[in-house]
Design a protein around this motif. Structure first.
Motif, short mmCIF file in Angstrom:
data_model
loop_
_atom_site.label_atom_id
_atom_site.label_comp_id
_atom_site.label_asym_id
_atom_site.label_seq_id
_atom_site.Cartn_x
_atom_site.Cartn_y
_atom_site.Cartn_z
N GLY A 1 0.78 -1.22 0.00
CA GLY A 1 0.00 0.00 0.00
C GLY A 1 0.82 1.27 0.00
N SER A 2 0.10 2.38 -0.11
CA SER A 2 0.68 3.72 -0.06
C SER A 2 -0.46 4.73 0.06
CB SER A 2 1.50 4.01 -1.33
OG SER A 2 1.95 5.36 -1.35
N THR A 3 -0.20 5.81 0.76
CA THR A 3 -1.17 6.91 0.82
C THR A 3 -0.56 8.20 0.28
OG1 THR A 3 -0.55 7.43 3.12
CG2 THR A 3 -2.37 5.89 2.79
N ASP A 4 0.48 8.04 -0.55
CA ASP A 4 1.11 9.18 -1.21
C ASP A 4 0.16 9.72 -2.28
OD1 ASP A 4 3.08 11.01 -1.63
OD2 ASP A 4 4.36 9.70 -2.82
N ILE A 5 0.54 10.82 -2.90
CA ILE A 5 -0.30 11.44 -3.93
C ILE A 5 -0.54 10.46 -5.08
CG2 ILE A 5 -0.43 13.31 -5.62
CD1 ILE A 5 1.27 14.99 -3.73
N GLY A 6 -1.80 10.30 -5.46
CA GLY A 6 -2.16 9.40 -6.54
C GLY A 6 -2.30 7.95 -6.12
N GLU B 1 -6.45 -3.32 -0.40
CA GLU B 1 -6.58 -2.97 -1.81
C GLU B 1 -5.81 -1.68 -2.07
OE1 GLU B 1 -9.79 -1.04 -4.82
OE2 GLU B 1 -10.59 -2.54 -3.43
N GLN B 2 -4.93 -1.71 -3.07
CA GLN B 2 -4.17 -0.52 -3.44
C GLN B 2 -4.39 -0.22 -4.92
OE1 GLN B 2 0.12 -0.73 -3.09
NE2 GLN B 2 0.40 1.35 -3.86
N SER B 3 -4.59 1.04 -5.24
CA SER B 3 -4.69 1.47 -6.64
C SER B 3 -3.82 2.71 -6.82
CB SER B 3 -6.13 1.77 -7.03
OG SER B 3 -6.68 2.77 -6.21
N ILE B 4 -3.34 2.89 -8.05
CA ILE B 4 -2.41 3.98 -8.37
C ILE B 4 -2.93 4.75 -9.58
CG2 ILE B 4 -0.07 4.55 -9.16
CD1 ILE B 4 0.98 2.19 -7.64
N VAL B 5 -2.83 6.05 -9.50
CA VAL B 5 -3.04 6.92 -10.66
C VAL B 5 -1.73 7.66 -10.90
CG1 VAL B 5 -4.32 8.86 -11.62
CG2 VAL B 5 -5.50 7.18 -10.19
N GLU C 1 -4.23 -3.69 -7.05
CA GLU C 1 -3.85 -4.97 -6.46
C GLU C 1 -4.64 -5.19 -5.17
OE1 GLU C 1 -2.94 -7.74 -7.13
OE2 GLU C 1 -0.81 -8.14 -6.78
N LEU C 2 -4.96 -6.44 -4.92
CA LEU C 2 -5.62 -6.86 -3.69
C LEU C 2 -4.66 -7.80 -2.98
CD1 LEU C 2 -8.26 -6.50 -2.16
CD2 LEU C 2 -9.22 -8.41 -3.44
N VAL C 3 -4.17 -7.39 -1.81
CA VAL C 3 -3.04 -8.06 -1.16
C VAL C 3 -3.52 -8.74 0.12
CG1 VAL C 3 -0.65 -7.78 -0.39
CG2 VAL C 3 -1.66 -6.12 -1.99
N GLY C 4 -3.13 -10.00 0.30
CA GLY C 4 -3.42 -10.71 1.53
C GLY C 4 -2.34 -10.50 2.57
N ILE C 5 -2.47 -11.18 3.68
CA ILE C 5 -1.52 -11.01 4.78
C ILE C 5 -0.18 -11.64 4.42
CG2 ILE C 5 -3.35 -10.93 6.49
CD1 ILE C 5 -2.62 -13.81 7.25
N THR C 6 0.86 -11.13 5.05
CA THR C 6 2.19 -11.69 4.90
C THR C 6 2.51 -12.55 6.11
OG1 THR C 6 4.48 -11.10 4.35
CG2 THR C 6 3.40 -9.81 6.05
N ALA C 7 3.59 -13.31 6.04
CA ALA C 7 4.00 -14.15 7.16
C ALA C 7 4.32 -13.29 8.37
CB ALA C 7 5.20 -14.99 6.78
N PRO C 8 4.03 -13.77 9.58
CA PRO C 8 4.30 -12.97 10.79
C PRO C 8 5.79 -12.72 10.96
CG PRO C 8 3.73 -15.22 11.38
CD PRO C 8 3.46 -15.09 9.91
N PRO C 9 6.16 -11.79 11.85
CA PRO C 9 7.58 -11.47 12.03
C PRO C 9 8.41 -12.71 12.33
CG PRO C 9 6.22 -9.87 13.17
CD PRO C 9 5.29 -10.93 12.67
N TRP D 1 1.90 -7.13 -5.86
CA TRP D 1 2.59 -7.36 -4.59
C TRP D 1 2.78 -8.86 -4.40
CZ3 TRP D 1 5.16 -4.26 -1.43
CH2 TRP D 1 4.92 -2.89 -1.49
N PHE D 2 3.95 -9.24 -3.90
CA PHE D 2 4.31 -10.64 -3.70
C PHE D 2 4.70 -10.78 -2.22
CE2 PHE D 2 5.01 -9.32 -7.99
CZ PHE D 2 4.60 -10.37 -8.78
#
Length: 515
Positions: free
Chosen positions: A164-169, A243-247, A256-264, A374-375
């Protein structure tokens, strides 16, 4: 003044006292070597085998967009329906498919909602039924376009979203689905490139039973280029996704729709990282050279200590990779550029001296548009697995073997012949699979598995995650059994293992695989 007779009596008494003390010492000392009689009482107890609960997975539902109207900028609406492929190795298959409520999706009644998949567990089952699924959707909107594929996930009390990102666009939505019958209170901890974010409204998010909440990440932590989100719950458990989208400029740059990653963990593995040949656009880079238009690895050491991580990238089929060392400040997200990688598919291994979380990102440009994927890192499977491959362009299964022994797996489609797949120790291989097809993967213990999609201007992936355990038998002792039978609450000593001081307590494990 004492007479001579008095002195004699006093001396006799003193000698008698000394002999008495000596006798006591001898008796006490001898007692230390003489076996004392013992009495052993075994507290009454009984072993209780919990009734197995049904296995559940949740497909996150259709893609969402935020309203363009500034007066309702946080209102989410779907703009189409997803396509899901799911199943089970049990005779009944997926017994029930239930629509979850989606109060935050204004168009849920038209496009559909998240799906709850349930499979019963037979009594005295040695393992849960194998089940799995995934969903896909291709977006072709003015501001959202691209391919998004996600696995149908299992509810958990603690999970991590590295994307994810909350930057511009950039728009990022945290999706919280509660498949349990208990309300879940969710706390979100957001980390960024400057550390943990003070986010009012990130705690105490109530997710009702059988429903999904949508949380715009920008409302909690705006202007973050590299967020990592920890999702912690009390009460019910949730399936978290992002869910992340970019303009980019005026053009959609992917979704992209991203699931959880492995724990620390001190070791993380990202299987099937796809790199497509293209140069990063300098206009999209900031003054540090960072650009989310190029391949990269996102890392976070969430503990209180700095970490040193070694990143090793090895290609499938002999592609040349790279290796580097990264210093991680505690609680600060770090982006590691991987733009030097040639076109190919890679396995990314991270070894650190402190627990870390990790995920990799890549992008693609084609005649059909721009997209990114995202992988996520994922844990090794603990046994056989079942997966449903959703529709999409050219799906390929990627298998990485981080162990020191060769692994032989049998991949069996529901309507075809089994295929043997050999993964050498420390190596990775790929195996094409068919869309909208269900597979059983036997002998997969110790192997990290993902499924990737690549097409003209399309890129996506999902990880095949190990299933949670069944409930274990519990030993219930007399006082606890009596209280439970009479509907009484347990004393504090029974609730807090650190305060137990007698034999009236419960021993065993609880089932963390369900809410």
């Amino acid at each position: 003044m004492p007479t001579r007779r008095g002195w004699a009596l006093l001396g006799a008494r003193a000698v008698t006292g000394v002999f008495g003390i000596a006798a006591v010492v001898v008796v006490v000392g001898a007692a230390a070597f003489v076996p004392w009689p013992t009495v052993t009482a075994t507290p009454p107890a009984t072993v209780v085998s919990p009734n197995p609960t049904e296995q559940q997975r949740v497909c996150p539902g259709p893609l969402l967009g935020l309203a363009a109207d500034a007066g309702a900028a946080t209102t989410a609406s779907s703009f189409g329906s997803e396509s899901a492929s799911y199943g089970s190795d049990s005779g009944a298959g997926v017994a029930t498919v239930t629509d979850l409520a989606a109060p935050d999706n204004a168009s849920g009644g038209r496009d559909g909602t998240p799906l709850l998949l349930s499979v019963p567990v037979a009594e005295n089952a040695s393992r849960p039924p194998l089940m799995g699924g995934s969903q896909s959707q291709t977006a072709q909107q003015e501001t959202i376009a691209g391919l998004a594929v996600a696995a149908c996930g299992e509810a958990a009390a603690d999970s991590w979203l590295v994307a994810g990102s909350t930057d511009i666009g950039r728009t990022s939505l945290v999706l919280l689905s509660n498949p349990t019958t208990v309300a879940a209170t969710v706390d979100l901890t957001v980390y960024g490139e400057s550390g943990a974010v003070e986010a009012p409204g990130a705690t105490g998010i109530l997710v009702q039973p059988g429903s999904q909440r949508v949380v715009p990440l920008a409302g909690l932590a705006p202007n973050l280029k590299s967020p990592v989100v920890r999702v912690s719950t009390r009460g019910g458990q949730v399936v978290a996704s992002l869910e992340q989208s970019i303009v980019r400029g005026l053009e959609p740059g992917g979704v992209e729709l991203v699931g959880i990653t492995a724990p620390p963990s001190v070791e993380q593995v990202v299987s099937g990282f796809i790199v497509v040949a293209r140069a990063a656009d300098p206009a999209l880079s900031n003054d540090t050279g960072y650009s989310d238009d190029q391949p990269g690895l996102r890392l976070l050491a969430p503990g209180g200590e700095p970490a040193t991580a070694t990143v090793s990238v090895a290609g499938e089929g002999g592609a040349v990779g790279t290796s580097l060392e990264v210093s991680l400040a505690p609680g600060i997200v770090t982006e590691v550029p991987l733009s030097s990688l040639a076109t190919g598919t890679y396995t990314v291994r991270v070894t650190a001296d402190q627990p870390v979380v990790a995920a990799a990102r890549s992008s693609v440009v084609g005649a059909g548009g721009k997209d990114f994927g995202w992988f996520v890192s994922s844990g090794a499977l603990i046994g056989d697995a079942f997966l449903g491959v959703a529709s999409g362009p050219s799906p390929v299964m990627h298998l990485s073997n981080p162990t020191s022994m060769d692994q032989r797996l049998i991949l069996t489609p529901e309507d075809g012949q089994p295929v043997e797949v050999v993964v050498a120790a420390g190596k990775s291989v790929s195996q094409p699979v068919r869309p909208v097809t269900r597979y059983t993967l036997a002998g997969a213990a110790g192997v990290v598995v993902s499924v990737g999609y690549q097409g003209d201007g399309q890129l996506s992936s999902f990880a095949v995650l190990p299933a949670g355990p069944l409930a274990a038998p519990i030993t219930v002792y007399a006082e606890t059994a009596r209280r439970l039978a009479e509907g009484l609450s347990l004393p504090d000593d029974d609730r807090d293992p650190g305060r137990r001081n007698d034999s009236s307590f419960v021993m065993g494990t609880r089932d963390d695989s369900q809410g």
